[in-house]
Write a protein that holds these residues in place. Structure first.
Motif, PDB file in Angstrom:
ATOM      1  N   SER A   1     -11.640   6.602  -3.860  1.00  0.00           N
ATOM      2  CA  SER A   1     -11.852   5.628  -4.938  1.00  0.00           C
ATOM      3  C   SER A   1     -10.985   4.387  -4.806  1.00  0.00           C
ATOM      4  O   SER A   1     -11.267   3.366  -5.440  1.00  0.00           O
ATOM      5  CB  SER A   1     -11.594   6.285  -6.290  1.00  0.00           C
ATOM      6  N   VAL A   2      -9.945   4.440  -3.984  1.00  0.00           N
ATOM      7  CA  VAL A   2      -9.042   3.289  -3.858  1.00  0.00           C
ATOM      8  C   VAL A   2      -9.026   2.699  -2.455  1.00  0.00           C
ATOM      9  O   VAL A   2      -8.357   1.676  -2.221  1.00  0.00           O
ATOM     10  CB  VAL A   2      -7.607   3.653  -4.285  1.00  0.00           C
ATOM     11  N   LYS A   3      -9.725   3.309  -1.516  1.00  0.00           N
ATOM     12  CA  LYS A   3      -9.736   2.804  -0.145  1.00  0.00           C
ATOM     13  C   LYS A   3     -10.230   1.364  -0.115  1.00  0.00           C
ATOM     14  O   LYS A   3     -11.222   1.014  -0.749  1.00  0.00           O
ATOM     15  CB  LYS A   3     -10.633   3.675   0.730  1.00  0.00           C
ATOM     16  N   GLY A   4      -9.509   0.535   0.636  1.00  0.00           N
ATOM     17  CA  GLY A   4      -9.866  -0.866   0.756  1.00  0.00           C
ATOM     18  C   GLY A   4      -9.305  -1.746  -0.345  1.00  0.00           C
ATOM     19  O   GLY A   4      -9.369  -2.979  -0.248  1.00  0.00           O
ATOM     20  N   ARG A   5      -8.754  -1.119  -1.395  1.00  0.00           N
ATOM     21  CA  ARG A   5      -8.186  -1.906  -2.512  1.00  0.00           C
ATOM     22  C   ARG A   5      -6.679  -1.692  -2.648  1.00  0.00           C
ATOM     23  O   ARG A   5      -5.962  -2.612  -3.026  1.00  0.00           O
ATOM     24  CB  ARG A   5      -8.869  -1.519  -3.823  1.00  0.00           C
ATOM     25  N   PHE A   6      -6.219  -0.487  -2.376  1.00  0.00           N
ATOM     26  CA  PHE A   6      -4.799  -0.145  -2.520  1.00  0.00           C
ATOM     27  C   PHE A   6      -4.164   0.011  -1.141  1.00  0.00           C
ATOM     28  O   PHE A   6      -4.819   0.473  -0.196  1.00  0.00           O
ATOM     29  CB  PHE A   6      -4.633   1.165  -3.286  1.00  0.00           C
ATOM     30  N   THR A   7      -2.889  -0.351  -1.061  1.00  0.00           N
ATOM     31  CA  THR A   7      -2.133  -0.181   0.169  1.00  0.00           C
ATOM     32  C   THR A   7      -0.787   0.449  -0.150  1.00  0.00           C
ATOM     33  O   THR A   7      -0.031  -0.083  -0.981  1.00  0.00           O
ATOM     34  CB  THR A   7      -1.910  -1.508   0.892  1.00  0.00           C
ATOM     35  N   ILE A   8      -0.491   1.563   0.510  1.00  0.00           N
ATOM     36  CA  ILE A   8       0.807   2.206   0.345  1.00  0.00           C
ATOM     37  C   ILE A   8       1.696   1.830   1.522  1.00  0.00           C
ATOM     38  O   ILE A   8       1.230   1.709   2.655  1.00  0.00           O
ATOM     39  CB  ILE A   8       0.654   3.747   0.224  1.00  0.00           C
ATOM     40  N   SER A   9       2.973   1.617   1.240  1.00  0.00           N
ATOM     41  CA  SER A   9       3.939   1.306   2.289  1.00  0.00           C
ATOM     42  C   SER A   9       5.298   1.863   1.868  1.00  0.00           C
ATOM     43  O   SER A   9       5.483   2.263   0.711  1.00  0.00           O
ATOM     44  CB  SER A   9       4.027  -0.209   2.521  1.00  0.00           C
ATOM     45  N   ARG A  10       6.226   1.892   2.805  1.00  0.00           N
ATOM     46  CA  ARG A  10       7.553   2.400   2.492  1.00  0.00           C
ATOM     47  C   ARG A  10       8.604   1.660   3.292  1.00  0.00           C
ATOM     48  O   ARG A  10       8.337   1.152   4.376  1.00  0.00           O
ATOM     49  CB  ARG A  10       7.631   3.902   2.761  1.00  0.00           C
ATOM     50  N   ASP A  11       9.797   1.615   2.707  1.00  0.00           N
ATOM     51  CA  ASP A  11      10.967   1.054   3.361  1.00  0.00           C
ATOM     52  C   ASP A  11      11.966   2.197   3.481  1.00  0.00           C
ATOM     53  O   ASP A  11      12.613   2.568   2.492  1.00  0.00           O
ATOM     54  CB  ASP A  11      11.534  -0.100   2.534  1.00  0.00           C
ATOM     55  N   ASN A  12      12.071   2.774   4.658  1.00  0.00           N
ATOM     56  CA  ASN A  12      12.927   3.949   4.838  1.00  0.00           C
ATOM     57  C   ASN A  12      14.400   3.618   4.615  1.00  0.00           C
ATOM     58  O   ASN A  12      15.164   4.467   4.151  1.00  0.00           O
ATOM     59  CB  ASN A  12      12.712   4.555   6.218  1.00  0.00           C
ATOM     60  N   ALA A  13      14.806   2.417   4.950  1.00  0.00           N
ATOM     61  CA  ALA A  13      16.207   2.031   4.760  1.00  0.00           C
ATOM     62  C   ALA A  13      16.575   2.000   3.280  1.00  0.00           C
ATOM     63  O   ALA A  13      17.729   2.225   2.914  1.00  0.00           O
ATOM     64  CB  ALA A  13      16.477   0.678   5.398  1.00  0.00           C
ATOM     65  N   LYS A  14      15.591   1.717   2.439  1.00  0.00           N
ATOM     66  CA  LYS A  14      15.825   1.638   0.994  1.00  0.00           C
ATOM     67  C   LYS A  14      15.317   2.880   0.262  1.00  0.00           C
ATOM     68  O   LYS A  14      15.399   2.943  -0.972  1.00  0.00           O
ATOM     69  CB  LYS A  14      15.146   0.397   0.422  1.00  0.00           C
ATOM     70  N   ASN A  15      14.752   3.830   0.999  1.00  0.00           N
ATOM     71  CA  ASN A  15      14.180   5.040   0.372  1.00  0.00           C
ATOM     72  C   ASN A  15      13.217   4.661  -0.752  1.00  0.00           C
ATOM     73  O   ASN A  15      13.252   5.239  -1.849  1.00  0.00           O
ATOM     74  CB  ASN A  15      15.290   5.943  -0.167  1.00  0.00           C
ATOM     75  N   THR A  16      12.379   3.699  -0.466  1.00  0.00           N
ATOM     76  CA  THR A  16      11.477   3.154  -1.477  1.00  0.00           C
ATOM     77  C   THR A  16      10.037   3.188  -0.969  1.00  0.00           C
ATOM     78  O   THR A  16       9.783   2.895   0.209  1.00  0.00           O
ATOM     79  CB  THR A  16      11.871   1.720  -1.841  1.00  0.00           C
ATOM     80  N   VAL A  17       9.133   3.527  -1.863  1.00  0.00           N
ATOM     81  CA  VAL A  17       7.702   3.509  -1.558  1.00  0.00           C
ATOM     82  C   VAL A  17       7.032   2.517  -2.501  1.00  0.00           C
ATOM     83  O   VAL A  17       7.435   2.375  -3.663  1.00  0.00           O
ATOM     84  CB  VAL A  17       7.088   4.920  -1.678  1.00  0.00           C
ATOM     85  N   TYR A  18       6.030   1.836  -1.977  1.00  0.00           N
ATOM     86  CA  TYR A  18       5.318   0.811  -2.735  1.00  0.00           C
ATOM     87  C   TYR A  18       3.828   1.158  -2.783  1.00  0.00           C
ATOM     88  O   TYR A  18       3.289   1.822  -1.907  1.00  0.00           O
ATOM     89  CB  TYR A  18       5.489  -0.560  -2.084  1.00  0.00           C
ATOM     90  N   LEU A  19       3.183   0.623  -3.819  1.00  0.00           N
ATOM     91  CA  LEU A  19       1.731   0.721  -3.907  1.00  0.00           C
ATOM     92  C   LEU A  19       1.207  -0.637  -4.350  1.00  0.00           C
ATOM     93  O   LEU A  19       1.407  -1.044  -5.501  1.00  0.00           O
ATOM     94  CB  LEU A  19       1.284   1.809  -4.882  1.00  0.00           C
ATOM     95  N   GLN A  20       0.596  -1.342  -3.418  1.00  0.00           N
ATOM     96  CA  GLN A  20      -0.038  -2.624  -3.729  1.00  0.00           C
ATOM     97  C   GLN A  20      -1.463  -2.335  -4.175  1.00  0.00           C
ATOM     98  O   GLN A  20      -2.251  -1.750  -3.423  1.00  0.00           O
ATOM     99  CB  GLN A  20      -0.041  -3.535  -2.506  1.00  0.00           C
ATOM    100  N   MET A  21      -1.786  -2.741  -5.388  1.00  0.00           N
ATOM    101  CA  MET A  21      -3.096  -2.465  -5.960  1.00  0.00           C
ATOM    102  C   MET A  21      -3.827  -3.779  -6.199  1.00  0.00           C
ATOM    103  O   MET A  21      -3.376  -4.602  -6.994  1.00  0.00           O
ATOM    104  CB  MET A  21      -2.945  -1.692  -7.277  1.00  0.00           C
TER     105      MET A  21
END
Length: 119
Positions: A62-82
């Protein structure tokens, strides 16, 4: 213990964008997969997207092509661009991390952040 702090939720019109962040802190040894889930009123919690420590990703159809997940391992942070948000994306979004200390693995959850998409 690992603490997760989410941010970035809010109210947006259909077609708009939001970016969620989830930062892990505390006694971190190794974080394997990081993911985002969501739960709409009256519905079960569902997987939105997941990213492995190596950067491989998987998305709900349902979110393919619209949402992007990414992470910054140095900051132990995960993002979700919607992007191209739809009213049906309205839900509480939770981040989840798979934490590993030696051979012991524990899943941690964030407190949740509300995303509301108006039509």
């Amino acid at each position: 213990q690992v603490q997760l702090v989410e941010s970035g939720g809010g109210l947006v019109q259909a077609g708009g964008s939001l970016r969620l962040s989830c930062a892990a802190s505390g006694s971190i040894f190794r974080i394997n997969a990081m993911g985002w889930y969501r739960q709409a009123p009256g519905k079960q919690r569902e997987l939105v997207a997941v990213i492995t420590s190596g950067g491989s990703t998987n998305y709900a159809d349902s979110v393919k092509g619209r949402f992007t997940i990414s992470r910054d391992n140095a900051k132990n942070t995960v993002y979700l661009q919607m992007n191209s948000l739809k009213p049906e994306d309205t839900a509480v979004y939770y981040c989840n991390v798979d934490h590993q200390q030696w051979n012991h693995r524990t899943g941690y959850w964030g407190q949740g952040t509300q995303v509301t998409v108006s039509s």
